[in-house]
Design a protein around this motif. Structure first.
Motif, PDB file in Angstrom:
ATOM      1  N   ARG A   1      -3.095   7.726 -36.659  1.00 53.50           N
ATOM      2  CA  ARG A   1      -2.944   6.846 -35.206  1.00 53.50           C
ATOM      3  C   ARG A   1      -2.684   5.164 -36.491  1.00 53.50           C
ATOM      4  NH1 ARG A   1      -1.836   7.224 -29.823  1.00 53.50           N
ATOM      5  NH2 ARG A   1      -1.516   4.730 -30.499  1.00 53.50           N
ATOM      6  N   LEU A   2      -4.024   5.577 -37.238  1.00 59.31           N
ATOM      7  CA  LEU A   2      -4.214   4.058 -38.382  1.00 59.31           C
ATOM      8  C   LEU A   2      -2.641   3.913 -38.623  1.00 59.31           C
ATOM      9  CD1 LEU A   2      -8.156   5.065 -38.603  1.00 59.31           C
ATOM     10  CD2 LEU A   2      -6.587   2.385 -37.860  1.00 59.31           C
ATOM     11  N   GLU A   3      -2.423   5.512 -39.980  1.00 55.88           N
ATOM     12  CA  GLU A   3      -1.016   4.813 -40.578  1.00 55.88           C
ATOM     13  C   GLU A   3       0.432   4.557 -39.870  1.00 55.88           C
ATOM     14  OE1 GLU A   3      -1.315   9.239 -41.720  1.00 55.88           O
ATOM     15  OE2 GLU A   3      -2.833   8.596 -43.537  1.00 55.88           O
ATOM     16  N   GLN A   4      -0.175   4.903 -38.607  1.00 58.75           N
ATOM     17  CA  GLN A   4       1.482   4.319 -37.839  1.00 58.75           C
ATOM     18  C   GLN A   4       0.924   2.986 -37.604  1.00 58.75           C
ATOM     19  OE1 GLN A   4       1.148   7.018 -34.123  1.00 58.75           O
ATOM     20  NE2 GLN A   4       2.227   8.965 -35.324  1.00 58.75           N
ATOM     21  N   GLU A   5      -0.011   2.710 -37.245  1.00 55.44           N
ATOM     22  CA  GLU A   5      -0.273   1.159 -37.246  1.00 55.44           C
ATOM     23  C   GLU A   5      -0.286   0.467 -38.516  1.00 55.44           C
ATOM     24  OE1 GLU A   5      -1.297  -0.168 -33.984  1.00 55.44           O
ATOM     25  OE2 GLU A   5      -1.038   1.438 -33.202  1.00 55.44           O
ATOM     26  N   ALA A   6      -0.678   0.853 -39.116  1.00 58.94           N
ATOM     27  CA  ALA A   6      -0.070   0.235 -40.380  1.00 58.94           C
ATOM     28  C   ALA A   6       1.005   0.407 -41.167  1.00 58.94           C
ATOM     29  CB  ALA A   6      -1.005   0.964 -42.156  1.00 58.94           C
ATOM     30  N   ALA A   7       1.413   0.680 -40.414  1.00 61.62           N
ATOM     31  CA  ALA A   7       3.364   0.886 -41.175  1.00 61.62           C
ATOM     32  C   ALA A   7       4.412   0.163 -40.409  1.00 61.62           C
ATOM     33  CB  ALA A   7       4.511   2.438 -40.783  1.00 61.62           C
TER      34      ALA A   7
END
Length: 74
Positions: free
Chosen positions: A68-74
């Motif tokens: 979820r953190l990676e998706q938010e950062a992208a």
């Protein structure tokens, strides 16, 4: 007479698999019961079933948060 040293079990060789209950995951994610079950139903959060009990491995919760953190950062 000298006795042999006691046998020590090495717990580091096999890491413990910590399992969380749905209420524990609810507290950690600060989500309601239905929201956690929706994550489980859609496969976003991995779990295992033991009898009728649903358990979530701690690594699955960590992976979910990381994703979820990676998706938010992208």
């Amino acid at each position: 007479m000298i006795s042999p040293p006691p046998t020590v079990l090495c717990t580091e060789a096999t890491p413990a698999l910590d399992l969380l209950t749905v209420p524990q995951v609810m507290v950690r994610l600060q989500l309601g019961r239905s929201a956690v079950y929706d994550l489980l139903r859609t496969g976003q959060l991995a779990s295992i079933t033991l009898g009728r009990a649903r358990r979530i491995p701690t690594h699955a919760l960590t992976d979910f948060i990381r994703t979820r953190l990676e998706q938010e950062a992208a």
